[in-house]
Design an enzyme around this catalytic site. Structure first.
Site, PDB file in Angstrom:
ATOM      1  CG  HIS A 198     -11.556  -6.772 -39.810  1.00  0.00           C
ATOM      2  ND1 HIS A 198     -10.854  -5.623 -40.117  1.00  0.00           N
ATOM      3  CD2 HIS A 198     -10.636  -7.663 -39.327  1.00  0.00           C
ATOM      4  CE1 HIS A 198      -9.576  -5.808 -39.850  1.00  0.00           C
ATOM      5  NE2 HIS A 198      -9.413  -7.029 -39.375  1.00  0.00           N
TER       6      HIS A 198
ATOM      7  CB  CYS B 128       5.255  19.831 -18.256  1.00  0.00           C
ATOM      8  SG  CYS B 128       5.336  19.206 -16.568  1.00  0.00           S
TER       9      CYS B 128
END
Length: 644
Positions: free
Chosen positions: A61, A191
């Site tokens: 929806h 990282c």
């Protein structure tokens, strides 16, 4: 249209009404953001803006779209229709798909919704209005789907040199825009401190705009990556980028990037290797570091000097030790999973291969050197692969190649079962018989040699490594050292190299601390103290990129301090038994096997004190004053044959 304006189009044919006239108080009071409603007279629902589909509700929806300007637009079909469990809705787009304004995205059976006694009004909402919109003009009345019905006015975005701190979402939008937009991004990893983009064309990125914005420490071109240095908040910014571009999360490194990265073949191969190691190791570093701290603290609690607060035979010790050992013992599983995700192959297959290498019976046979079989003069023995890294990284690469080949030769209806079946058998066999023994032998040999070299060279090795290690961090090349340190600890239980690296982290932290204390500038103090904490916790990038490299003498002072700290470490033959560096890694200097041997811990205390004092004094006397002009951030020299 002005750059600070965004057009919004009707998601359906019908009657446009102001948000305040809609029936649901959550919407009409602006709780969900500014927008408008459309009472539809047709089932077709179209995109009110151009952008990337960022969310599709399970009940179909509601659909979310993020625009290039950072607007988060929600299309909510009907009021309280979540309870219909998707029955009247058909979604015609998928998450991560790029759509243009007016493209069909769904259908809604308005008769079905009305029959359920519910309001069919379709809401179009800018859910991040508070941070993005200065205003919204809506034209009420009849309209067709895709007709221009609203004009959004964006808030003035701070310029690239602004000190205004952006939210993670806004910073992510800023970064995406200035690396060349979503169409220029092929994949992304991160990282400890950096977003590492693989871009189609690095020349489309705006280095100066990015590196001079608050929240971004620097920009680097290295290892075939476009690296945006964020610092400690990199995970939050990465999550915000992926939320806007969800397809990036598991996108593999493009093969074309590996082949077209500039430079000679050796440089290109080295860059690709560093990039692969980065992607394989960076998700694992945090848990390894945490495990090392736990092991060190356990060793501290067993010290007779402290009254042996914990016995090594107690259930508490054994249980907590198992928690710490798990990440090391099952390291092949973790590394294999991360490497496979990095390569875009099946991470579950790689994890199973890693599980095979750490299977208890295989480990037992490996420790005993049990003979598998002999072939002529060749004797094939089991090896212990727990705590290992490099054999699994190669195994993950072999698994990817094997998967690719099997998917070409096997019919599609056989691939689900037989691709993992053959991959596991083939790669596990090759690793067990050939690549594993060779790589493990070489890796262990290198680890032992580095430990011997550092110990044998004494103060010379400590002085040289201490002085220059942080230069590797500038270009992200320290990731090539990380697995070597991990391999040293895995094979020998200690790392003399890591002890010297630890002193270099402390030194850069002391250098930026001196700036923070000496400076009278509020922003310099704020950034300096934050970077100090980060460096003392083992992450030096915020200090290096935020302040130290901007004032070259500050960085040089840190290197001088780490040279002296490394010299002390080498003279005293200090070593580390864990992975975590910086002051927070003090527990890694306790020997878990012999807790009463405190030489390395005393080395840590003395080397850290020397590093801090020398770096601090050098900065205070020579390296910094408030009258100095902050220099531009250091950019890596361009490789021959490349354009930028």
């Amino acid at each position: 249209m002005a750059k600070n304006e965004v057009a919004l189009y009707s998601p359906a044919s019908g009657e446009v009404i102001a948000l305040s006239k809609t029936s649901d108080p959550i919407f009409n009071q602006g709780t969900m953001g500014e927008g408008f409603g459309v009472v539809p007279n047709d089932k077709i629902v179209v995109a009110p803006v151009s952008g990337t589909v960022s969310m599709i509700a399970e009940t179909k929806h509601a659909i979310g779209i993020i625009t290039e300007t950072g607007l988060e637009v929600l299309i909510h079909m009907g009021v309280d229709t979540v309870g219909l469990k998707g029955k009247p809705f058909t979604v015609t787009v998928e998450n991560g798909q790029v759509v243009n304004a007016g493209d069909q995205i769904a259908t809604m059976d308005i008769d079905f919704v009305k029959a359920e006694g519910l309001d069919t009004t379709i809401m179009t909402l800018v859910t991040n209005s508070n941070s993005t919109l200065a205003g919204l003009d809506v034209t009420e009345g009849p309209c067709e789907a895709g007709a221009l019905v609203a004009q959004a006015y964006l808030k003035t975005v701070a310029g690239p040199d602004s000190d205004k701190k952006l939210s993670y979402d806004d910073l992510a939008t800023f970064i995406i825009k200035n690396v060349g937009g979503q169409e220029n991004i092929q994949s992304l990893i991160h990282c400890i401190t950096r977003l590492r983009f693989y871009l189609k064309d690095e020349s489309k990125a705006h280095d100066d705009i990015l590196k001079n914005h608050r929240g971004i420490l620097d920009v680097k071109h290295a290892a075939g990556q476009y690296q945006v240095v964020i610092g400690n908040e990199v995970t939050n910014v990465y999550d915000a980028v992926v939320k806007q571009l969800p397809k990036l999360e598991n996108a593999p490194k493009p093969e074309s990037q590996q082949q077209t990265n500039g430079g000679n073949p050796v440089t290109r191969a080295f860059g690709n290797l560093i990039g692969f190691i980065t992607g394989s190791m960076s998700p694992v570093i945090g848990v390894i570091a945490a495990s090392g701290i736990i092991k060190g603290l356990l060793a501290l609690l067993t010290l007779p000097q402290l009254g042996s607060l914990l016995s090594i035979k107690s259930p508490t010790y054994v249980t907590i030790s198992a928690m710490a050992d798990a990440s090391f013992f099952f390291l092949p599983i973790l590394v294999g999973f991360a490497a496979a995700k990095r390569l875009g192959s099946d991470p579950m297959i790689a994890a199973v291969i890693g599980g095979f290498l750490t299977y208890p019976q295989i480990v037992t046979w490996g420790k005993a050197g049990k003979l598998m079989f002999s072939l002529g003069g060749w004797h094939f023995q089991f090896l212990n692969y727990s705590y290992s890294i490099f054999p699994m990284i190669l195994a993950a690469w072999l698994a990817q190649k094997c998967e690719q080949w099997l998917k070409k030769v096997l019919p599609s209806y056989l691939q689900m079962i037989f691709t993992p079946l053959f991959t596991i058998l083939i790669v596990s066999g090759i690793t067990l018989l050939i690549t594993g023994p060779v790589i493990q032998g070489v890796a262990n040999g290198i680890a032992v040699f580095i430990n011997w070299l550092v110990s044998a060279s004494g103060w010379i090795g400590g002085l040289v490594i201490g002085a220059f290690y942080q230069l590797l961090v500038i270009f992200g090349l320290h990731w090539g050292v990380v697995p070597l340190v991990a391999q040293q600890i895995a094979s020998t239980g200690q790392s003399s190299l890591n002890a010297i690296i630890c002193a270099s982290m402390v030194s850069q932290g002391a250098a930026v601390l001196a700036v923070a204390i000496k400076s009278r500038k509020a922003d310099m103090k704020e950034l300096g103290f934050a970077a100090t904490i980060s460096a003392f916790c083992g992450v030096t990038e915020p200090a290096i990129y935020g302040i130290n490299l901007r004032y070259r003498k500050v960085f040089a002072s840190g290197c001088i301090g780490s040279a002296f700290g490394g010299l002390v470490t080498g003279l005293m033959h200090g070593t580390m038994y864990g992975f975590t560096g910086g002051l927070i890694g003090f527990s890694s200097f306790f020997n878990p096997a012999h807790p009463t041997q405190l030489n390395s811990f005393y080395t840590f205390l003395i080397a850290s004190a020397v590093s801090i004092v020398v770096s601090f004094i050098a900065v205070w006397v020579w390296g910094y004053n408030d009258n100095m002009t902050m220099g531009k951030k250091v950019a890596k020299k361009q490789r021959p044959g490349t354009t930028k």
